[in-house]
Scaffold this active site. Structure first.
Site, PDB file in Angstrom:
ATOM      1  N   GLY A  91       0.781  -1.222   0.000  1.00 19.84           N
ATOM      2  CA  GLY A  91       0.000   0.000   0.000  1.00 19.84           C
ATOM      3  C   GLY A  91       0.813   1.273   0.000  1.00 19.84           C
ATOM      4  O   GLY A  91       0.307   2.330  -0.302  1.00 19.84           O
TER       5      GLY A  91
ATOM      6  N   SER B 131      43.782   9.650 -20.893  1.00 19.30           N
ATOM      7  CA  SER B 131      44.401  10.710 -21.677  1.00 19.30           C
ATOM      8  C   SER B 131      45.831  10.273 -21.979  1.00 19.30           C
ATOM      9  O   SER B 131      46.548   9.806 -21.090  1.00 19.30           O
ATOM     10  CB  SER B 131      44.394  12.007 -20.857  1.00 19.30           C
ATOM     11  OG  SER B 131      45.059  13.005 -21.583  1.00 19.30           O
TER      12      SER B 131
ATOM     13  N   GLY C 256      46.479   7.205 -26.576  1.00 23.56           N
ATOM     14  CA  GLY C 256      46.639   7.112 -28.031  1.00 23.56           C
ATOM     15  C   GLY C 256      45.347   7.086 -28.819  1.00 23.56           C
ATOM     16  O   GLY C 256      45.352   6.723 -29.995  1.00 23.56           O
TER      17      GLY C 256
ATOM     18  N   SER D 282      35.792   9.203 -21.942  1.00 21.82           N
ATOM     19  CA  SER D 282      34.570   8.578 -21.407  1.00 21.82           C
ATOM     20  C   SER D 282      34.899   7.585 -20.300  1.00 21.82           C
ATOM     21  O   SER D 282      34.751   6.387 -20.480  1.00 21.82           O
ATOM     22  CB  SER D 282      33.749   7.929 -22.521  1.00 21.82           C
ATOM     23  OG  SER D 282      34.557   7.233 -23.449  1.00 21.82           O
TER      24      SER D 282
END
Lengths: 264, 632
Positions: free
Chosen positions: B104, B462, B465, B534
């Site tokens: 409920g 980073s 490559g 990413s």
């Protein structure tokens, strides 16, 4: 369509959804009555074949009759059988009661197989009527990277629209037998003529109602030695199916703890 | 120990499918207690269960708490709240039911939907003294939306009204009026006390004035589901199999029936085909099949439908529309606004849709409708969905299983239920969002270019490559006639994304934009190389959602020490000296892909060899299939 036809049609639908949506996919085959029904249903869904591997996570402690059954029917049913092993009990959570700790080996063995084969879907033969926590399950039950069952945060599931994996490392437990009850399983076995390990039938006033590891499964009193007698017995019985499974009864929450950690 | 019934007799027992009954109502109005009591009074509990409940109750210092039976999860017992729906098989004079206990609490609406969605009938439990409350209205609304028309109202706790006829009848009247607003007919209203078993399985001697049925008598009167076999054929294609040189079209018949020899029309392509056979294994040969059955058929000619195609008969087509009015129950915790995009899953089909209009929103305080700008969290509304393509459907009607879809978001989460009402006209004032579909097909483009489009998502630290490899591979592929583009992180940030910083939210938005641009280029037939750190798996999962199956993750893997040593942009030095913060690998995490489509280890290999590996992987992925080549 009668009750069994309806259950069969629903299970076939679920298996076909799993095969379409989850890759790689495998089915757990514990050699018990429910998982034999599940293999049978897969053959119904895919016109006589099981188009994905069938896995037996072997605790090494099953009954000899079960191993004989596995060897015979993996050939007869032309199954692509994958065998997995389980780590020793000493490596399991020592805070669990003894039988639950022993059963936890299977969770660890299964986790290793899921890892090894990078499975996105694992089909398992649990049913809602077996046990209170299983009654809360989804047909498609997502598991995170740790394989944990997040009971407090289950996705909505309705109108046959199921969860799909949306994160790397997660997999889905698929439960095609969730709506079946113990007696449905037996009636279906009788109707279809599905083979079984004969430990399910009474010898000397005892039979196994549920099969697990030899050391934590006990037989029940029964004289039911044929399918018809087993069905008749179940229509009047008042004890629960898993009463012979030690890990369900050690403490109020032992089985729930096992399931949250990834047990079936 | 057992009565030995002959098997010929047992096989005739309980042959009808079980009837699902959902029990709903406001929290604390006594649902779980009712179910516990019902199972006990009708002899549906295994031995030992009652003793267990008494022991559990005692341990917590309570008198016998029937609800413990259902709340068999530890966490629920300790908090006294049902967290998820439970289904309990239940036998009443040879008729089987499945009792669905739905929670409920408001925040558990989705669990309630999960439980209630396939019920045939509902028992709405209302505390007779308290009357209808917020969740009573909400649940009643839901019963209306999912098409449950057989509603039994159980006025519970009438002992608190001293079994007084006038007071009970007043409560009954107010609930009936409320439900009438929702077009919900009350089949029966039963005054009861679940805790003490009054009018549950046995007649209460406290209310001699009440002449109606007890709850068990009322359940026995619930009509069996109507057959869907006499409606026009609808077979949504679930999958197409090819086993041993034969092609099978698999699916579950939602409405109607089909026979071998019938001509069916396949989906929006309107291709006719004949049902050549109904295939099966270990089942008597079939020449016909009807609604509810999962079948596999072979077609003549051997055309290949797609999943989601609807098979129907020529003279009884479904509705075809690209704008559809639908009811909606909204499950998300945030409001819904016009312009949001989703996928509408309808049986086995999946259509990209956009919310074109919110026609009316339900006010849950009095169940009136108002014109609203948004659908509030867990609200109810009528909306219009617009699709890029024509959708074949039937309007939802109670007693049918199709004609109702679910909305899923980009993360594949189900965020709403949508029983379809019918096609929508374009009204003045609607926000005209109507994605158009191209008539140039993917195949046309692929044939013209000699390869398919595709997105190759290069992720890595980073300095690993990514950009170098993306550019050398671009050159190599272009030389071989491949239409190829690079989307590089720095290039994007210089233009399209120059409003974004490096917070987690901004990085996610950066990924989203890159993925959306890549999608447009890919759909235009290009090979797209995205070179973007990413770092988060969730961001790459978002990209995968946007790009779908044509997304290939390429892990450009160099260890941190190597990257830091290379440091082509001097960024590691800046991060180490504290000039920049939240730099991936230094003070911000990098989550390596678990299952990349291609894993390039660039610490050791040469740029030439990695370029070769990547280029040949791409060519293999986007090459034309044999059939497409033959036709070109």
């Amino acid at each position: 369509m009668d009750h069994l036809d309806q259950l069969e049609a629903q299970s076939v639908f679920i298996l076909r959804e799993a095969y379409r949506k989850l890759k790689p996919l495998a089915m757990l085959w514990s050699l018990g009555k429910d998982s034999n029904v599940m293999v049978w249903l897969a053959k119904k869904a895919f016109l006589g074949r099981v188009p994905f591997p069938v896995m037996h996570v072997d605790t090494g402690k099953k009954f000899p009759e079960m191993y004989a059954f596995r060897d015979e029917y993996s050939k007869k049913w032309e199954l692509d059988l994958l065998l997995g092993t389980c780590p020793p009990v000493e490596e399991m959570d020592p805070s669990l009661p003894p039988a639950a700790r022993s059963a936890a080996r299977k969770t660890a063995g299964l986790a290793a197989m899921i890892e090894t084969h990078k499975l996105q879907g694992v089909i398992a033969g649990i049913r809602r009527d077996e046990q209170g926590t299983r009654a809360k399950e989804r047909v498609f039950s997502p598991r995170g990277a740790s394989h944990k069952w997040d009971i407090r945060n289950q996705p909505p599931e309705f109108w046959d629209q199921y969860a799909t994996p949306h994160e790397e490392g997660m997999h889905i437990r698929v439960h095609p037998l969730l709506s079946w009850r113990e007696i449905d399983i037996w009636r279906y076995i009788e109707r279809e003529g599905i083979p079984l390990v004969d430990l399910y039938f009474a010898k000397n006033g005892k039979r196994y109602r549920s099969l697990g590891d030899q050391d934590i499964t006990s037989p029940v009193e029964s004289n039911a030695s044929t399918l018809a007698e087993v069905i008749a017995e179940l229509e009047t019985t008042r004890t629960s199916e898993r009463s012979g499974r030690a890990m369900d009864h050690e403490s109020e929450d032992a089985f729930e703890r096992l399931r949250v950690a990834g047990y079936l | 120990m057992t009565a030995s019934l002959p098997s010929s007799l047992t096989s005739f027992v309980h042959q009808e499918p079980a009837t699902p009954i959902v029990i709903v109502g406001h929290v604390d109005h006594g649902k779980s207690t009712l179910i516990g009591r019902l199972l006990h009074d009708t002899d549906n509990l295994p031995d030992g269960k009652v003793a267990q409940i008494i022991a559990s109750s005692k341990k917590r210092g309570l008198k016998t708490e029937w609800s413990f039976l259902l709340d068999s999860l530890q966490i629920e017992r300790d908090q006294g709240v049902t967290v998820d729906s439970t289904r309990i098989p239940f036998l009443l004079d040879k008729r089987e039911f499945v009792i669905v206990d739905a929670p409920g609490h408001r925040q558990f609406l989705r669990n309630m939907i999960t439980g209630a969605a396939d019920a045939e009938a509902a028992v709405l439990v209302v505390d007779a003294a308290e009357g209808a409350r917020e969740q009573t209205r909400r649940h009643a609304m839901l019963l209306h939306l999912i098409g449950i028309r057989h509603v039994i109202v159980l006025l519970n706790k009438v002992d608190l009204l001293a079994f007084d006829q006038a007071k009970i009848e007043a409560a009954e009247k107010s609930v009936a009026e409320l439900l009438k607003k929702l077009d919900l007919e009350v089949a029966l209203s039963i005054p009861a006390s679940a805790r003490d078993g009054d009018n549950i399985a046995s007649r209460s001697d406290q209310m001699p004035w009440y002449k109606g049925p007890t709850l068990t008598e009322a359940l026995a009167q619930v009509p069996l589901p109507a057959s869907r076999a006499d409606l026009p054929l609808r077979l949504p294609v679930q999958d197409v199999y090819r086993f041993e040189d034969k092609r099978y079209v698999a699916g579950r018949i939602e409405r109607g029936r089909l026979r071998v020899g019938d001509t069916v029309i396949i989906g929006t392509q309107k291709t006719p085909a004949k049902i050549a056979s109904i295939a099966s294994w270990h089942t008597a040969p079939q020449v016909s099949a009807a609604a509810g059955q999962s079948v596999a058929v072979t077609l003549e000619p051997d055309v290949i439908p797609d999943r989601g195609d609807l098979l129907h008969k020529q003279d009884t087509p479904p509705v075809a529309a690209s704008r559809i009015r639908t009811r909606l129950f909204w499950l998300r915790q945030e409001p819904l606004r016009v312009g949001e995009s989703f996928h509408l899953r309808l049986a086995t089909a999946e259509h990209a849709v956009t919310v074109a209009a919110i026609n009316s929103v339900v006010n849950l305080d009095d169940l009136t409708e108002y014109a609203g700008e948004e659908v509030p969290a867990e609200g109810f509304a009528e909306i219009t969905l617009a699709a890029a393509e024509t959708i074949l459907f039937d309007a939802f009607a109670p007693g049918t299983a199709d004609g109702r879809g679910v909305l899923v978001d980009r993360q594949q989460r189900i965020v709403g239920g949508a029983p379809l009402l019918g096609p929508a006209a374009i009204a003045e004032g609607d926000k005209l969002i109507h994605p158009t579909g191209s008539t140039v097909t993917e195949q046309d483009r692929a044939r013209a270019r000699g390869h398919r489009g595709g997105v190759f998502w290069l992720t890595g630290l980073s300095g690993s490559g990514k950009s170098t490899l993306a550019r050398t591979t671009e050159t190599a592929l272009f030389a071989e006639g491949v239409d190829v583009t690079v989307l590089d992180g720095d290039t994007l940030r210089a233009g399209l994304c120059k409003d974004l910083g490096f917070s987690e939210a901004d990085r996610t938005e950066n990924v989203r934009r890159a993925a959306e641009v890549a999608r447009i280029l890919r759909d235009a037939g290009q090979v797209v190389l995205v070179a973007l750190i990413s770092p988060l798996q969730s961001d790459r999962a978002l990209a995968r959602q946007i790009l779908g199956e044509e997304f290939a993750e390429v892990f450009v893997d160099a260890d941190l020490a190597t990257c830091e040593q290379r440091d082509p942009k001097g960024l590691y030095a800046a991060a180490r000296s504290g000039k920049i913060s939240a730099f991936t690998g230094i003070d911000s995490p990098y989550e390596a892909p678990v299952r990349p489509a291609l894993h390039l280890k660039t610490s050791a290999g040469s740029v030439e060899s990695e370029t070769k590996t990547l280029a040949s992987f791409i060519k293999e992925t986007v090459k034309l299939s044999g059939a497409l080549k033959a036709r070109s």
